[in-house]
Write a protein that holds these residues in place. Structure first.
Motif, PDB file in Angstrom:
ATOM      1  N   GLN A  18       0.824  -1.205   0.000  1.00  0.00           N
ATOM      2  CA  GLN A  18       0.000   0.000   0.000  1.00  0.00           C
ATOM      3  C   GLN A  18       0.857   1.254   0.000  1.00  0.00           C
ATOM      4  O   GLN A  18       0.548   2.230  -0.691  1.00  0.00           O
ATOM      5  CB  GLN A  18      -0.943   0.012   1.201  1.00  0.00           C
ATOM      6  N   TYR A  19       1.937   1.231   0.771  1.00  0.00           N
ATOM      7  CA  TYR A  19       2.846   2.379   0.778  1.00  0.00           C
ATOM      8  C   TYR A  19       3.350   2.673  -0.635  1.00  0.00           C
ATOM      9  O   TYR A  19       3.378   3.829  -1.081  1.00  0.00           O
ATOM     10  CB  TYR A  19       4.027   2.134   1.709  1.00  0.00           C
ATOM     11  N   TYR A  35       3.772   6.325  -5.009  1.00  0.00           N
ATOM     12  CA  TYR A  35       4.043   6.523  -6.433  1.00  0.00           C
ATOM     13  C   TYR A  35       2.784   6.797  -7.251  1.00  0.00           C
ATOM     14  O   TYR A  35       2.823   6.767  -8.473  1.00  0.00           O
ATOM     15  CB  TYR A  35       4.788   5.305  -6.981  1.00  0.00           C
ATOM     16  N   LYS A  36       1.670   7.034  -6.545  1.00  0.00           N
ATOM     17  CA  LYS A  36       0.398   7.407  -7.199  1.00  0.00           C
ATOM     18  C   LYS A  36       0.020   6.411  -8.303  1.00  0.00           C
ATOM     19  O   LYS A  36      -0.309   6.788  -9.427  1.00  0.00           O
ATOM     20  CB  LYS A  36       0.486   8.826  -7.741  1.00  0.00           C
ATOM     21  N   ILE A  37       0.087   5.149  -7.949  1.00  0.00           N
ATOM     22  CA  ILE A  37      -0.236   4.083  -8.894  1.00  0.00           C
ATOM     23  C   ILE A  37      -1.749   4.051  -9.152  1.00  0.00           C
ATOM     24  O   ILE A  37      -2.545   4.132  -8.215  1.00  0.00           O
ATOM     25  CB  ILE A  37       0.245   2.719  -8.362  1.00  0.00           C
ATOM     26  N   ARG A  38      -2.107   3.919 -10.399  1.00  0.00           N
ATOM     27  CA  ARG A  38      -3.521   3.855 -10.784  1.00  0.00           C
ATOM     28  C   ARG A  38      -3.922   2.470 -11.280  1.00  0.00           C
ATOM     29  O   ARG A  38      -5.103   2.153 -11.357  1.00  0.00           O
ATOM     30  CB  ARG A  38      -3.816   4.899 -11.868  1.00  0.00           C
ATOM     31  N   ARG A  39      -2.936   1.646 -11.605  1.00  0.00           N
ATOM     32  CA  ARG A  39      -3.230   0.290 -12.075  1.00  0.00           C
ATOM     33  C   ARG A  39      -2.097  -0.630 -11.665  1.00  0.00           C
ATOM     34  O   ARG A  39      -0.927  -0.292 -11.819  1.00  0.00           O
ATOM     35  CB  ARG A  39      -3.392   0.286 -13.606  1.00  0.00           C
ATOM     36  N   ASN A  94      -9.364  -2.516  -0.869  1.00  0.00           N
ATOM     37  CA  ASN A  94      -9.634  -1.687   0.310  1.00  0.00           C
ATOM     38  C   ASN A  94      -9.171  -0.255   0.098  1.00  0.00           C
ATOM     39  O   ASN A  94      -9.805   0.694   0.574  1.00  0.00           O
ATOM     40  CB  ASN A  94      -8.945  -2.260   1.544  1.00  0.00           C
ATOM     41  N   ILE A  95      -8.050  -0.088  -0.595  1.00  0.00           N
ATOM     42  CA  ILE A  95      -7.521   1.256  -0.855  1.00  0.00           C
ATOM     43  C   ILE A  95      -8.475   2.026  -1.755  1.00  0.00           C
ATOM     44  O   ILE A  95      -8.772   3.195  -1.540  1.00  0.00           O
ATOM     45  CB  ILE A  95      -6.131   1.177  -1.504  1.00  0.00           C
ATOM     46  N   GLY A  96      -8.953   1.348  -2.805  1.00  0.00           N
ATOM     47  CA  GLY A  96      -9.887   1.967  -3.737  1.00  0.00           C
ATOM     48  C   GLY A  96      -9.193   2.761  -4.836  1.00  0.00           C
ATOM     49  O   GLY A  96      -8.041   3.181  -4.713  1.00  0.00           O
ATOM     50  N   LYS A  97      -9.877   2.919  -5.959  1.00  0.00           N
ATOM     51  CA  LYS A  97      -9.450   3.742  -7.101  1.00  0.00           C
ATOM     52  C   LYS A  97      -8.189   3.232  -7.789  1.00  0.00           C
ATOM     53  O   LYS A  97      -7.488   3.985  -8.459  1.00  0.00           O
ATOM     54  CB  LYS A  97      -9.249   5.200  -6.673  1.00  0.00           C
ATOM     55  N   ALA A 136      -7.507  -3.835   7.090  1.00  0.00           N
ATOM     56  CA  ALA A 136      -6.892  -2.502   7.038  1.00  0.00           C
ATOM     57  C   ALA A 136      -7.047  -1.845   5.671  1.00  0.00           C
ATOM     58  O   ALA A 136      -7.054  -2.512   4.635  1.00  0.00           O
ATOM     59  CB  ALA A 136      -5.414  -2.591   7.394  1.00  0.00           C
ATOM     60  N   ASP A 137      -7.195  -0.530   5.677  1.00  0.00           N
ATOM     61  CA  ASP A 137      -7.170   0.254   4.447  1.00  0.00           C
ATOM     62  C   ASP A 137      -6.163   1.392   4.560  1.00  0.00           C
ATOM     63  O   ASP A 137      -6.184   2.344   3.787  1.00  0.00           O
ATOM     64  CB  ASP A 137      -8.559   0.808   4.113  1.00  0.00           C
TER      65      ASP A 137
END
Length: 329
Positions: free
Chosen positions: A37-38, A43-47, A64-67, A203-204
């Motif tokens: 998750q970090y 790194y603003k990963i989108r995929r 859980n993180i979403g988007k 956790a999220d």
């Protein structure tokens, strides 16, 4: 500051944890899932590209993180990813698993070299391979509790990673099941273990490594652990190697288990009846329409035999003898 009162648990001082030499290029976290998750958030990963043959809780944490979109890929019979890097962009991440900690070094090197061919972030998941040396040109994920008697702890390591603190929590109560296991055995505290693990499943948010775990990790004799695990691995392989169909590097010093690829569909159940507790990597793959035949074979027939530092050569010989006997039944 306070003075007086009871003495607390004492720790050896002056030592460092196993990855102490990487302090400038690592982030300490509470779990492998927080490590992932970090990376995704930093790194603003989108995929993210994830292997079909993997722990389902990894995908659940991403959800859980979403988007963040998940793209699934397959592996071939040599654990190489079946994926086209031309399809990836700079907002993508690609995660490959060092399965059971026994993947060949040339394959690990090849995966790391792909960072020079793509703008996506390459992630090597060393959660099953805690002692596998990080490839500094990529992002390396680690979790402590499969190799060391702690309930949490992990790292993100790579040349692009700068030391950063994350919010932490008190973990003292999470050590209770480990202390109880010393007196009553690991199986007796399985429910307590599951309760401790649930905090990672639900956790999220990414958390840092608790201070208590940091203290304990600075007191561990890592070379002794590596030596005993490797010795146990070698003992099993000497006895079972000719029957084992698993593709692996038998010289690895980082195995989490001895991955025994059997031909007996009943072996797992029979071992459990003999109180040889082996898990399944991973049952959901059997019904996953995206899984290929090799991945389904692994999910059905791969038996992760224990090799950890609690055991000696005679324990391994006993386990191997039971495997050989139960396969014949």
């Amino acid at each position: 500051m306070e003075y007086g009162g009871c003495l607390y648990f004492e720790f050896t001082t002056g030592k460092q944890d196993y990855y102490g030499n990487y302090l400038k290029h690592r982030v300490d976290v509470d779990s492998g899932r927080s490590a992932l998750q970090y990376v995704l958030e930093a790194y603003k990963i989108r995929r993210i590209w994830l292997p079909v043959y993997n722990c389902p809780l990894v995908g659940k944490r991403v959800e859980n993180i979403g988007k963040i979109e998940i793209k699934w890929y397959n592996i071939d019979s040599r654990f190489r990813p079946c994926v086209d890097f031309a399809m990836m962009s700079e907002n993508d991440a690609f995660l490959w698993v060092n399965y059971c900690g026994v993947m060949p070094q040339n394959l690990i090197d090849e995966i790391a070299s792909w960072q020079e061919k793509t703008s996506a972030k390459i992630i090597i998941d060393n959660i099953p391979a805690y002692f596998s040396e990080p490839k500094m040109n990529v992002l390396n994920l680690y979790s402590c509790r499969k190799f060391i008697g702690v309930p949490d702890g992990g790292h993100v390591i790579g040349s692009a990673v700068s030391a950063r603190k994350l919010p932490t929590y008190s973990t003292a109560e999470n050590y209770l099941y480990l202390l109880k296991a010393i007196e009553t055995g690991s199986n007796s505290v399985y429910e307590d273990y599951q309760k401790s693990e649930k905090r990672f499943t639900d956790a999220d948010q990414a958390f840092g490594m608790p201070n208590l775990t940091k203290k304990i990790l600075s007191c561990i004799d890592y070379e002794k652990i590596i030596k005993q695990r490797k010795k146990n691995f070698d003992t099993l392989h000497t006895i079972l190697g000719k029957r084992n169909r698993m593709y692996m590097d038998v010289t690895s010093i980082t195995p989490s288990v001895y991955p025994y690829l059997t031909r007996s569909i009943k072996l797992r159940e029979r071992l459990l009846e003999e109180h040889i507790y082996v898990s399944r990597f991973w049952k959901h793959v059997l019904t996953n329409r995206l899984a290929n035949d090799f991945e389904k074979e692994l999910a059905e027939y791969l038996i992760p035999l224990p090799i950890d530092q609690r055991y000696e050569e005679e324990d391994m010989k006993y386990i191997a003898s039971r495997v050989l006997e139960l396969e014949r039944e």
